[in-house]
Design a protein around this motif. Structure first.
Motif, PDB file in Angstrom:
ATOM      1  N   THR A  66       0.853  -1.188   0.000  1.00  0.00           N
ATOM      2  CA  THR A  66       0.000   0.000   0.000  1.00  0.00           C
ATOM      3  C   THR A  66       0.888   1.236   0.000  1.00  0.00           C
ATOM      4  O   THR A  66       1.781   1.362   0.845  1.00  0.00           O
ATOM      5  N   TYR A  67       0.618   2.136  -0.954  1.00  0.00           N
ATOM      6  CA  TYR A  67       1.405   3.367  -1.081  1.00  0.00           C
ATOM      7  C   TYR A  67       0.438   4.507  -1.370  1.00  0.00           C
ATOM      8  O   TYR A  67      -0.285   4.481  -2.371  1.00  0.00           O
ATOM      9  N   SER A 103      -5.169   8.642   4.519  1.00  0.00           N
ATOM     10  CA  SER A 103      -4.658   7.753   5.550  1.00  0.00           C
ATOM     11  C   SER A 103      -5.536   6.503   5.617  1.00  0.00           C
ATOM     12  O   SER A 103      -6.748   6.585   5.461  1.00  0.00           O
ATOM     13  N   HIS A 117      -4.492  -0.069   9.038  1.00  0.00           N
ATOM     14  CA  HIS A 117      -4.351  -1.496   8.731  1.00  0.00           C
ATOM     15  C   HIS A 117      -4.327  -2.307  10.026  1.00  0.00           C
ATOM     16  O   HIS A 117      -3.591  -1.991  10.951  1.00  0.00           O
ATOM     17  N   ILE A 145      -1.142   3.992   7.834  1.00  0.00           N
ATOM     18  CA  ILE A 145      -0.242   4.337   6.736  1.00  0.00           C
ATOM     19  C   ILE A 145      -0.609   5.709   6.218  1.00  0.00           C
ATOM     20  O   ILE A 145      -1.790   6.010   5.997  1.00  0.00           O
ATOM     21  N   GLN A 146       0.414   6.548   6.053  1.00  0.00           N
ATOM     22  CA  GLN A 146       0.251   7.907   5.566  1.00  0.00           C
ATOM     23  C   GLN A 146       1.064   8.090   4.289  1.00  0.00           C
ATOM     24  O   GLN A 146       1.886   7.240   3.939  1.00  0.00           O
ATOM     25  N   ALA A 181       4.800   6.511   2.904  1.00  0.00           N
ATOM     26  CA  ALA A 181       5.232   5.315   3.626  1.00  0.00           C
ATOM     27  C   ALA A 181       4.768   4.070   2.869  1.00  0.00           C
ATOM     28  O   ALA A 181       3.975   4.155   1.931  1.00  0.00           O
ATOM     29  N   ASN A 236       3.244   0.108   3.499  1.00  0.00           N
ATOM     30  CA  ASN A 236       2.817  -1.076   4.239  1.00  0.00           C
ATOM     31  C   ASN A 236       3.051  -2.284   3.343  1.00  0.00           C
ATOM     32  O   ASN A 236       2.541  -2.329   2.209  1.00  0.00           O
ATOM     33  N   GLU A 277      -8.873  -2.812   6.263  1.00  0.00           N
ATOM     34  CA  GLU A 277      -8.371  -1.479   5.908  1.00  0.00           C
ATOM     35  C   GLU A 277      -9.513  -0.492   6.090  1.00  0.00           C
ATOM     36  O   GLU A 277     -10.557  -0.626   5.448  1.00  0.00           O
ATOM     37  N   HIS A 328       6.320  -2.255   8.102  1.00  0.00           N
ATOM     38  CA  HIS A 328       5.975  -0.864   7.776  1.00  0.00           C
ATOM     39  C   HIS A 328       7.269  -0.094   7.587  1.00  0.00           C
ATOM     40  O   HIS A 328       8.184  -0.167   8.424  1.00  0.00           O
ATOM     41  N   GLU A 365       8.737   3.737   6.938  1.00  0.00           N
ATOM     42  CA  GLU A 365       8.402   5.159   6.936  1.00  0.00           C
ATOM     43  C   GLU A 365       8.905   5.838   5.656  1.00  0.00           C
ATOM     44  O   GLU A 365       9.891   5.409   5.047  1.00  0.00           O
TER      45      GLU A 365
END
Length: 299
Positions: free
Chosen positions: A66-67, A72, A75, A85-86, A89, A91, A103, A138, A140
């Motif tokens: 996930t990108y 936001s 998960h 996830i922002q 970053a 996942n 999600e 994860h 960052e």
């Protein structure tokens, strides 16, 4: 001779209460390198009643990536992971023999107007790792390799290329690259790539072999080592690719595997809610996505 093998148009798909643009799989191209599934989410403006809610659902035989560009997502998975996830970053969840995840819009944003925009990606696993223990990582945004060359900005989101390596723990030879520019620029990076490659234009346009291409298309090349194009002003493109697997990957609903029998067993396990195969998601135990009846074989 043209290096464009195929142009795939985004196709709308429903993932629950949210529409996405599906790029892979496609009837004429089931995968690009090890990438077997790519959804372009948004861009979408979500009011309070439009929160993203994808309840617990299972996966086998793949890694999810996930990108996000905007918004936001929270998960949770059956390993006990709970991570927001922002943008920027990554996942990375490897399903292996089986994992369950959900999600959703984070709790603190559920009463606000929000936006959501990004990629949801599945990467197949090598045959010998399809039954590995599931994992979650994860990474960052600050840890993703980023550099500038000839006034062009690059990010290596996952995999290896340009003599660099992303910290995202992938299991096959692949690359997932972001390229941004401000001024019209010629890009010739074939020497850094390998296997198969596809390009998605997120913003702006690119010129390729005398034609101009914009968003909502996945351009699949015949040969990654001939990757050359011109980016017009203020463009953003993403390149997906790598070495393809020697065996075919079968996809049924959320399951990916080189063995159809493994997929059939996963269908039954999820239909029967076999907790030894697919444990509950801690903190999100009250609902789940049912197996579509159309894909369940008669016993």
């Amino acid at each position: 001779m043209s290096n464009i093998e195929l142009i795939i148009e985004e196709k709308a798909a429903d993932i629950g209460n949210f529409l996405v643009g599906r790029l892979l799989p496609f009837r004429g191209k089931r995968a690009v390198g090890p990438f077997v599934f790519i959804d372009h989410m948004g861009p979408a403006k979500l009011a309070e009643h439009q929160n993203l809610d994808v309840p617990p659902h299972p996966h086998i035989g793949l890694s999810t990536l996930t990108y996000l560009f905007e918004g936001s997502i929270f998960h949770r998975d059956s390993l006990g992971s709970a991570m927001e996830i922002q943008p920027g970053a990554v996942n990375w969840m490897t399903a292996g023999k089986g994992v369950v995840h959900s999600e959703r819009t984070p709790e603190y944003l559920r009463t606000s107007d929000t936006s959501l925009h990004g990629f949801q990606i599945w990467v197949g696993l090598p045959k010998e790792l399809e039954q590995m223990e599931p994992e979650f990582h994860h990474t960052e945004a600050s840890a993703i390799p980023a550099w500038e060359e000839n006034n062009v900005q690059y990010k290596l989101i996952a995999g290896e290329a340009f003599g660099k390596k992303s910290p995202v723990p992938v299991y096959s030879k692949l690359f997932f690259i972001e390229i941004k520019n401000k001024e019209k620029t010629k890009i010739n990076i074939g020497e850094h790539l390998f296997g198969e490659v596809a390009m998605y234009v997120l913003e702006g346009t690119v010129n390729l072999e005398g034609n101009e291409f914009g968003s909502k298309q996945l351009l699949v090349a015949k040969n990654a080592t001939l990757c050359e194009f011109e980016m017009n002003e203020n463009a953003t493109v993403y390149l997906f690719g790598g070495e393809p697997f020697p065996e075919e990957r079968y996809i049924f609903w959320n399951f990916v595997n080189s063995d159809r029998d493994v997929i059939e067993q996963a269908k039954l396990d999820w239909h029967d809610q076999n907790l030894s195969a697919f444990p509950k998601v801690a903190g999100d135990e009250d609902e789940y996505v049912a197996l579509p009846k159309a894909i369940l074989k008669h016993r």
